[in-house]
Design a protein around this motif. Sequence first.
Motif, mmCIF file in Angstrom:
data_model
loop_
_atom_site.group_PDB
_atom_site.id
_atom_site.type_symbol
_atom_site.label_atom_id
_atom_site.label_comp_id
_atom_site.label_asym_id
_atom_site.label_seq_id
_atom_site.Cartn_x
_atom_site.Cartn_y
_atom_site.Cartn_z
ATOM 1 N N MET A 258 112.999 -32.343 -57.681
ATOM 2 C CA MET A 258 113.494 -33.313 -56.708
ATOM 3 C C MET A 258 114.152 -32.607 -55.528
ATOM 4 S SD MET A 258 116.188 -36.418 -57.311
ATOM 5 C CE MET A 258 117.522 -35.253 -57.638
ATOM 6 N N VAL A 291 111.928 -42.610 -50.614
ATOM 7 C CA VAL A 291 113.003 -41.786 -51.175
ATOM 8 C C VAL A 291 112.363 -40.589 -51.872
ATOM 9 C CG1 VAL A 291 114.990 -41.710 -52.722
ATOM 10 C CG2 VAL A 291 114.438 -43.838 -51.513
ATOM 11 N N ALA A 293 114.365 -37.726 -52.645
ATOM 12 C CA ALA A 293 115.393 -37.085 -53.469
ATOM 13 C C ALA A 293 116.699 -37.843 -53.283
ATOM 14 C CB ALA A 293 115.577 -35.616 -53.089
ATOM 15 N N LYS A 294 117.490 -37.825 -54.320
ATOM 16 C CA LYS A 294 118.836 -38.381 -54.211
ATOM 17 C C LYS A 294 119.720 -37.663 -55.222
ATOM 18 C CE LYS A 294 119.049 -42.134 -57.577
ATOM 19 N NZ LYS A 294 119.451 -43.545 -57.804
ATOM 20 N N VAL A 330 113.869 -42.566 -56.867
ATOM 21 C CA VAL A 330 113.070 -41.489 -56.289
ATOM 22 C C VAL A 330 111.591 -41.874 -56.344
ATOM 23 C CG1 VAL A 330 112.452 -39.043 -56.465
ATOM 24 C CG2 VAL A 330 114.797 -39.789 -56.930
ATOM 25 N N ASP A 331 110.861 -41.501 -55.298
ATOM 26 C CA ASP A 331 109.424 -41.762 -55.154
ATOM 27 C C ASP A 331 109.129 -43.244 -54.966
ATOM 28 O OD1 ASP A 331 108.783 -39.075 -55.356
ATOM 29 O OD2 ASP A 331 108.587 -39.154 -57.540
#
Length: 361
Positions: A258, A291, A293-294, A330-331
Amino acid sequence: MAETSDQDSKTEEPTEKKVRDALEQGNIPVSREAPIFASMAALMVILTFLIGRGVQQITLTLKGLLDDPDGFPLGAPADALNLLTVVGLEALRFLTPLLVIFAVFGLAAQLLQNAPNLVLQRIMPDLSRISPLNGWKRLFGTQGLVEFAKSMFKLASVSAVVAFVLRSSEAKAFEAMYTDPVALPEMILSIAMRIVSAICIATIVLVAIDLAWARFHWRRELRMTKQEIKDEHKQAEGDPLIKARLRSLARDRSRQRMIASAARATLVIANPTHFAIALRYKREENAAPLVVAKGMDVIALKIREVAEQNRIPVIENKALARALYEAVQVDQVIPAEFFRPVAEIIYFLQSKQAPRPEKVQ
């Protein structure tokens, strides 16, 4: 003493896996009295339906030989062979149905207890089976005492049954002294049938008790200790420590992927040091920002570090960063409620064309 204490520690009922493994290895509960009862039942069938006709047929054959001995010349070895062939075939015709019935009843006694299962391990040589010490334990252990008690019960039961039947037939035995000898075989057959039928009835009780004991003893021998159950659970489900370690490694790899994906972002929205959300927006790729990465705390700092290394704008907006962190995955593209604030940031960046990160209040 050690063996007794080990058996006493096995207080838990066997698991399904333990039972299944025992059955696959040929360790099955078997009553040794069932084949004996099957033999007596087969003998009862033979006495009732076959013995009279078979004896009558073989008697006629022997009577013919004795009444007409000249009909079978014995002048050469071939003549003797012919005579033996005739007698042998007649005996075989008489014995074959008897042997078949005994075999069928014996197989039925085994198959009705347990399904057939070929286990080569049971027929492999095992020196412990001829060990005098193990033999001594079998003779004088719990199982040996149970077998001795069953043998004594059988002896007492059969003796009592035979004595009762013979006493009740005492009058017939005295009458036989004054009756026609031709009637003696029928009388003997009648007494034998009464004896065998009485023994079958007595044996049924023993078989029922032995079947219950065999299954109880079998499950008792399969009992497990609490530690064995824990070990089996670990083998089936996996060691918790190893599984936790594998999950930790998987999470680490996922974080690394990520964080590496943050290099593909077009902007990062951050709450100075606590939250960071890396977004990628290309009009030709997605209709809304994606999104990539977080993260929070250390991961947020890593994402910001990757962004700075790749000259990706980092926009500090505390409220928006916290709200995005809680709502996005994410994704996935950001939810619709964030379209307007994120679009304003993207418009601001495109209008400013800032090569360095800017701070928006």
